[in-house]
Write a protein that holds these residues in place. Structure first.
Motif, PDB file in Angstrom:
ATOM      1  N   VAL A 148       0.828  -1.204   0.000  1.00 25.73           N
ATOM      2  CA  VAL A 148       0.000   0.000   0.000  1.00 25.73           C
ATOM      3  C   VAL A 148       0.861   1.252   0.000  1.00 25.73           C
ATOM      4  CG1 VAL A 148      -1.736   1.316   1.285  1.00 25.73           C
ATOM      5  CG2 VAL A 148      -1.888  -1.188   1.160  1.00 25.73           C
ATOM      6  N   THR A 149       1.833   1.320   0.921  1.00 26.82           N
ATOM      7  CA  THR A 149       2.616   2.551   1.068  1.00 26.82           C
ATOM      8  C   THR A 149       3.511   2.825  -0.136  1.00 26.82           C
ATOM      9  OG1 THR A 149       4.342   1.350   2.290  1.00 26.82           O
ATOM     10  CG2 THR A 149       2.587   2.386   3.581  1.00 26.82           C
ATOM     11  N   LEU A 150       3.942   1.771  -0.835  1.00 24.90           N
ATOM     12  CA  LEU A 150       4.772   1.952  -2.031  1.00 24.90           C
ATOM     13  C   LEU A 150       3.939   1.879  -3.309  1.00 24.90           C
ATOM     14  CD1 LEU A 150       7.960  -0.109  -1.045  1.00 24.90           C
ATOM     15  CD2 LEU A 150       7.519   2.341  -0.788  1.00 24.90           C
ATOM     16  N   LYS A 151       2.620   1.926  -3.131  1.00 19.59           N
ATOM     17  CA  LYS A 151       1.685   2.061  -4.255  1.00 19.59           C
ATOM     18  C   LYS A 151       1.860   0.984  -5.324  1.00 19.59           C
ATOM     19  CE  LYS A 151       1.255   7.051  -3.561  1.00 19.59           C
ATOM     20  NZ  LYS A 151      -0.020   6.940  -2.855  1.00 19.59           N
ATOM     21  N   LEU A 152       1.759  -0.275  -4.858  1.00 18.76           N
ATOM     22  CA  LEU A 152       1.772  -1.438  -5.745  1.00 18.76           C
ATOM     23  C   LEU A 152       3.065  -1.553  -6.550  1.00 18.76           C
ATOM     24  CD1 LEU A 152      -1.892  -1.325  -7.128  1.00 18.76           C
ATOM     25  CD2 LEU A 152      -1.044  -2.437  -5.061  1.00 18.76           C
ATOM     26  N   TRP A 153       4.180  -1.238  -5.909  1.00 21.99           N
ATOM     27  CA  TRP A 153       5.484  -1.426  -6.552  1.00 21.99           C
ATOM     28  C   TRP A 153       5.608  -2.901  -6.938  1.00 21.99           C
ATOM     29  CZ3 TRP A 153      10.885  -1.953  -4.016  1.00 21.99           C
ATOM     30  CH2 TRP A 153      11.890  -1.676  -4.953  1.00 21.99           C
ATOM     31  N   PRO A 154       5.832  -3.239  -8.218  1.00 27.58           N
ATOM     32  CA  PRO A 154       5.785  -4.638  -8.667  1.00 27.58           C
ATOM     33  C   PRO A 154       6.674  -5.587  -7.874  1.00 27.58           C
ATOM     34  CG  PRO A 154       5.814  -3.176 -10.557  1.00 27.58           C
ATOM     35  CD  PRO A 154       6.032  -2.310  -9.356  1.00 27.58           C
ATOM     36  N   GLN A 155       7.863  -5.114  -7.465  1.00 28.22           N
ATOM     37  CA  GLN A 155       8.749  -5.983  -6.694  1.00 28.22           C
ATOM     38  C   GLN A 155       8.105  -6.405  -5.376  1.00 28.22           C
ATOM     39  OE1 GLN A 155       9.550  -3.549  -8.596  1.00 28.22           O
ATOM     40  NE2 GLN A 155      11.681  -3.550  -9.287  1.00 28.22           N
ATOM     41  N   VAL A 156       7.423  -5.470  -4.728  1.00 22.36           N
ATOM     42  CA  VAL A 156       6.776  -5.772  -3.456  1.00 22.36           C
ATOM     43  C   VAL A 156       5.532  -6.621  -3.669  1.00 22.36           C
ATOM     44  CG1 VAL A 156       5.544  -4.755  -1.503  1.00 22.36           C
ATOM     45  CG2 VAL A 156       7.701  -3.760  -2.266  1.00 22.36           C
ATOM     46  N   VAL A 157       4.751  -6.304  -4.701  1.00 19.70           N
ATOM     47  CA  VAL A 157       3.530  -7.072  -4.981  1.00 19.70           C
ATOM     48  C   VAL A 157       3.881  -8.524  -5.265  1.00 19.70           C
ATOM     49  CG1 VAL A 157       1.605  -7.357  -6.590  1.00 19.70           C
ATOM     50  CG2 VAL A 157       2.248  -5.079  -5.814  1.00 19.70           C
ATOM     51  N   THR A 158       4.914  -8.746  -6.076  1.00 16.02           N
ATOM     52  CA  THR A 158       5.338 -10.110  -6.386  1.00 16.02           C
ATOM     53  C   THR A 158       5.835 -10.820  -5.135  1.00 16.02           C
ATOM     54  OG1 THR A 158       5.973  -9.418  -8.617  1.00 16.02           O
ATOM     55  CG2 THR A 158       6.834 -11.520  -7.843  1.00 16.02           C
ATOM     56  N   SER A 159       6.639 -10.118  -4.327  1.00 20.82           N
ATOM     57  CA  SER A 159       7.157 -10.717  -3.095  1.00 20.82           C
ATOM     58  C   SER A 159       6.020 -11.053  -2.130  1.00 20.82           C
ATOM     59  CB  SER A 159       8.151  -9.755  -2.423  1.00 20.82           C
ATOM     60  OG  SER A 159       9.258  -9.496  -3.260  1.00 20.82           O
ATOM     61  N   HIS A 160       5.020 -10.173  -2.073  1.00 20.50           N
ATOM     62  CA  HIS A 160       3.874 -10.409  -1.196  1.00 20.50           C
ATOM     63  C   HIS A 160       3.087 -11.641  -1.641  1.00 20.50           C
ATOM     64  CE1 HIS A 160       0.984  -9.494   1.826  1.00 20.50           C
ATOM     65  NE2 HIS A 160       0.038  -9.097   1.003  1.00 20.50           N
ATOM     66  N   LEU A 161       2.914 -11.788  -2.949  1.00 20.14           N
ATOM     67  CA  LEU A 161       2.223 -12.957  -3.472  1.00 20.14           C
ATOM     68  C   LEU A 161       3.009 -14.227  -3.164  1.00 20.14           C
ATOM     69  CD1 LEU A 161      -0.063 -14.222  -5.213  1.00 20.14           C
ATOM     70  CD2 LEU A 161       1.432 -13.892  -7.186  1.00 20.14           C
ATOM     71  N   LEU A 162       4.321 -14.191  -3.423  1.00 17.19           N
ATOM     72  CA  LEU A 162       5.160 -15.357  -3.125  1.00 17.19           C
ATOM     73  C   LEU A 162       5.147 -15.660  -1.631  1.00 17.19           C
ATOM     74  CD1 LEU A 162       8.251 -14.782  -5.460  1.00 17.19           C
ATOM     75  CD2 LEU A 162       6.495 -16.539  -5.657  1.00 17.19           C
ATOM     76  N   GLY A 163       5.079 -14.607  -0.812  1.00 19.96           N
ATOM     77  CA  GLY A 163       4.999 -14.803   0.626  1.00 19.96           C
ATOM     78  C   GLY A 163       3.733 -15.534   1.028  1.00 19.96           C
ATOM     79  N   GLY A 164       2.629 -15.235   0.347  1.00 16.21           N
ATOM     80  CA  GLY A 164       1.381 -15.935   0.624  1.00 16.21           C
ATOM     81  C   GLY A 164       1.475 -17.415   0.291  1.00 16.21           C
ATOM     82  N   PHE A 165       2.069 -17.727  -0.863  1.00 20.36           N
ATOM     83  CA  PHE A 165       2.268 -19.118  -1.243  1.00 20.36           C
ATOM     84  C   PHE A 165       3.226 -19.816  -0.270  1.00 20.36           C
ATOM     85  CE2 PHE A 165       0.456 -17.698  -5.209  1.00 20.36           C
ATOM     86  CZ  PHE A 165      -0.121 -18.821  -5.763  1.00 20.36           C
ATOM     87  N   PRO A 187       6.351   6.055  -8.367  1.00 23.26           N
ATOM     88  CA  PRO A 187       5.110   6.212  -9.136  1.00 23.26           C
ATOM     89  C   PRO A 187       3.997   5.351  -8.558  1.00 23.26           C
ATOM     90  CG  PRO A 187       6.997   5.719 -10.555  1.00 23.26           C
ATOM     91  CD  PRO A 187       7.440   5.485  -9.157  1.00 23.26           C
ATOM     92  N   ASN A 188       2.777   5.680  -8.931  1.00 28.08           N
ATOM     93  CA  ASN A 188       1.641   4.829  -8.598  1.00 28.08           C
ATOM     94  C   ASN A 188       1.565   3.762  -9.688  1.00 28.08           C
ATOM     95  OD1 ASN A 188      -0.880   3.628  -8.211  1.00 28.08           O
ATOM     96  ND2 ASN A 188      -1.786   5.523  -7.448  1.00 28.08           N
ATOM     97  N   TYR A 189       1.803   2.510  -9.310  1.00 26.89           N
ATOM     98  CA  TYR A 189       1.883   1.445 -10.301  1.00 26.89           C
ATOM     99  C   TYR A 189       0.538   0.819 -10.621  1.00 26.89           C
ATOM    100  CZ  TYR A 189       6.965   1.617 -10.164  1.00 26.89           C
ATOM    101  OH  TYR A 189       8.278   2.015 -10.284  1.00 26.89           O
ATOM    102  N   LEU A 190      -0.558   1.389 -10.102  1.00 27.83           N
ATOM    103  CA  LEU A 190      -1.883   0.876 -10.411  1.00 27.83           C
ATOM    104  C   LEU A 190      -2.109   0.961 -11.923  1.00 27.83           C
ATOM    105  CD1 LEU A 190      -4.566  -0.167  -9.234  1.00 27.83           C
ATOM    106  CD2 LEU A 190      -5.357   2.211  -9.193  1.00 27.83           C
ATOM    107  N   GLY A 191      -2.363  -0.165 -12.548  1.00 29.41           N
ATOM    108  CA  GLY A 191      -2.551  -0.207 -14.001  1.00 29.41           C
ATOM    109  C   GLY A 191      -1.279  -0.492 -14.755  1.00 29.41           C
TER     110      GLY A 191
END
Length: 349
Positions: free
Chosen positions: A134-151, A240-244
């Protein structure tokens, strides 16, 4: 060989660990839904939502929220998925604390303690990644890491469940050589599936899902224009805001195309592993191989259906969940192969 051991043979905490796995699946599904519904920034602040414990509901609260966040106005269809996902994830953390307390209080030489502690520490880290999403506005590196963390969280909880289930293969001595040869192969299968999941995470984090809207070709070509250097540039700036997404078409096509190739490599290797498992000549190994193959076929069908039906959110969520089940099948096979007991005339070795 039944899926779960008898009650008398299980270790303490099995039911709590199994229930935690079920909750982790729900958390993963809700997280995927939140992402695919573009609700990752449905609440622009953390841990609250526009300053609310839940989310703003009446007109007065919405007006104040819009005034506080003029660039991110309230969208009710995006606030509730984000907050429900946060609370479900928090409940999983509480369950893990329960697992740690249970393990410490029931501590015996054969009772896992380090694994529950590690899972708890990892879930705390996963919570941090949720905040950074949220705070880094969907930065792809964090989003991917978060998804992998869930798995990873789900896989670790399932590994704990398997250990508490306390069930092992009994391999005849004649198959010992095949069993030893199988160990590096199943580990490689686990790595291959993890890499494919990571590719899938990178695909969705950069909104490259729809870069190839046709199948089996991509944008009407077998080899469309692709920009791999930009598509896999992990040095993207924070800010940047990576939304989209921010990548151009060629970069997104490179990501999507790589995910498709990865799917073919994964399918080919798991098919190879299927036959290797059957060569053990054991009914339990045959069953595990068959379950893996069924999950693989369903996953391929869902991947193709995503494209054929223009990426409906239900199919996309199912594709992620079945990917998680495919990973769990590799965790299960690896655990059973590495903990198998060789039976030499009634003597376990």
């Amino acid at each position: 060989m039944a899926i779960f051991n008898t009650v008398a043979q299980r270790k303490a905490g099995f039911r709590l660990a199994l229930f935690s796995c079920l909750v982790a699946i729900v958390v993963l599904a809700m997280g995927v839904f939140t992402r695919l519904a573009d609700a990752g920034l449905g609440c622009p602040d953390w841990p609250t939502c526009y300053g609310h414990v839940l989310w703003p509901t009446d007109d007065h609260e919405v007006a104040r929220a819009n005034e506080a966040f003029p660039d991110m106005p309230v969208e009710h269809d995006k606030t509730w998925p984000e907050m429900i996902h946060r609370y479900l994830a928090s409940s999983l953390g509480l369950l893990t604390i329960g697992l740690v307390i249970f393990a410490v209080r029931q501590r015996k030489p054969e009772q896992p303690v380090k694994l529950p502690l590690f899972i708890l520490a990892f879930i705390i880290l996963q919570g941090m990644f949720g905040m950074w999403t949220v705070t880094l506005k969907l930065w792809p590196q964090v989003v991917t890491s978060h998804l992998l963390g869930g798995f990873t969280t789900l896989s670790l909880l399932w590994l704990l469940t398997l250990r508490l289930n306390n069930q092992h293969w009994q391999v005849p001595a004649i198959s010992e050589t095949k069993l030893q040869a199988l160990k590096p192969l199943v580990l490689l299968g686990l790595v291959v599936v993890i890499c494919q999941i990571a590719l899938g995470g990178w695909t969705t984090a950069n909104y490259a899902d729809i870069a190839c809207p046709d199948f089996p070709q991509c944008q009407g070509a077998w080899l469309p224009p692709m920009n791999f250097s930009e598509g896999f540039n992990i040095a993207q700036h924070i800010g940047p805001n990576y939304l989209g997404g921010t990548m151009d078409n060629a970069a997104r096509v490179a990501i999507h195309f790589s995910h498709r190739v990865g799917a073919m490599v994964t399918a080919a290797y798991l098919l190879f592993l299927f036959f290797k498992l059957r060569q053990l000549g054991m009914a339990p190994a045959n069953k595990a191989a068959s379950v893996m193959l069924i999950i693989l076929v369903v996953q391929i069908a869902l991947g193709i259906s995503n494209i054929a039906f223009s990426f409906p959110i239900g199919v996309a969520v199912a594709h992620n969940l079945v990917g998680a089940f495919l990973l769990l099948s590799q965790v299960t096979i690896s655990y059973l192969v590495f903990t198998a007991a060789v039976n030499r005339g009634g003597v376990r070795v």
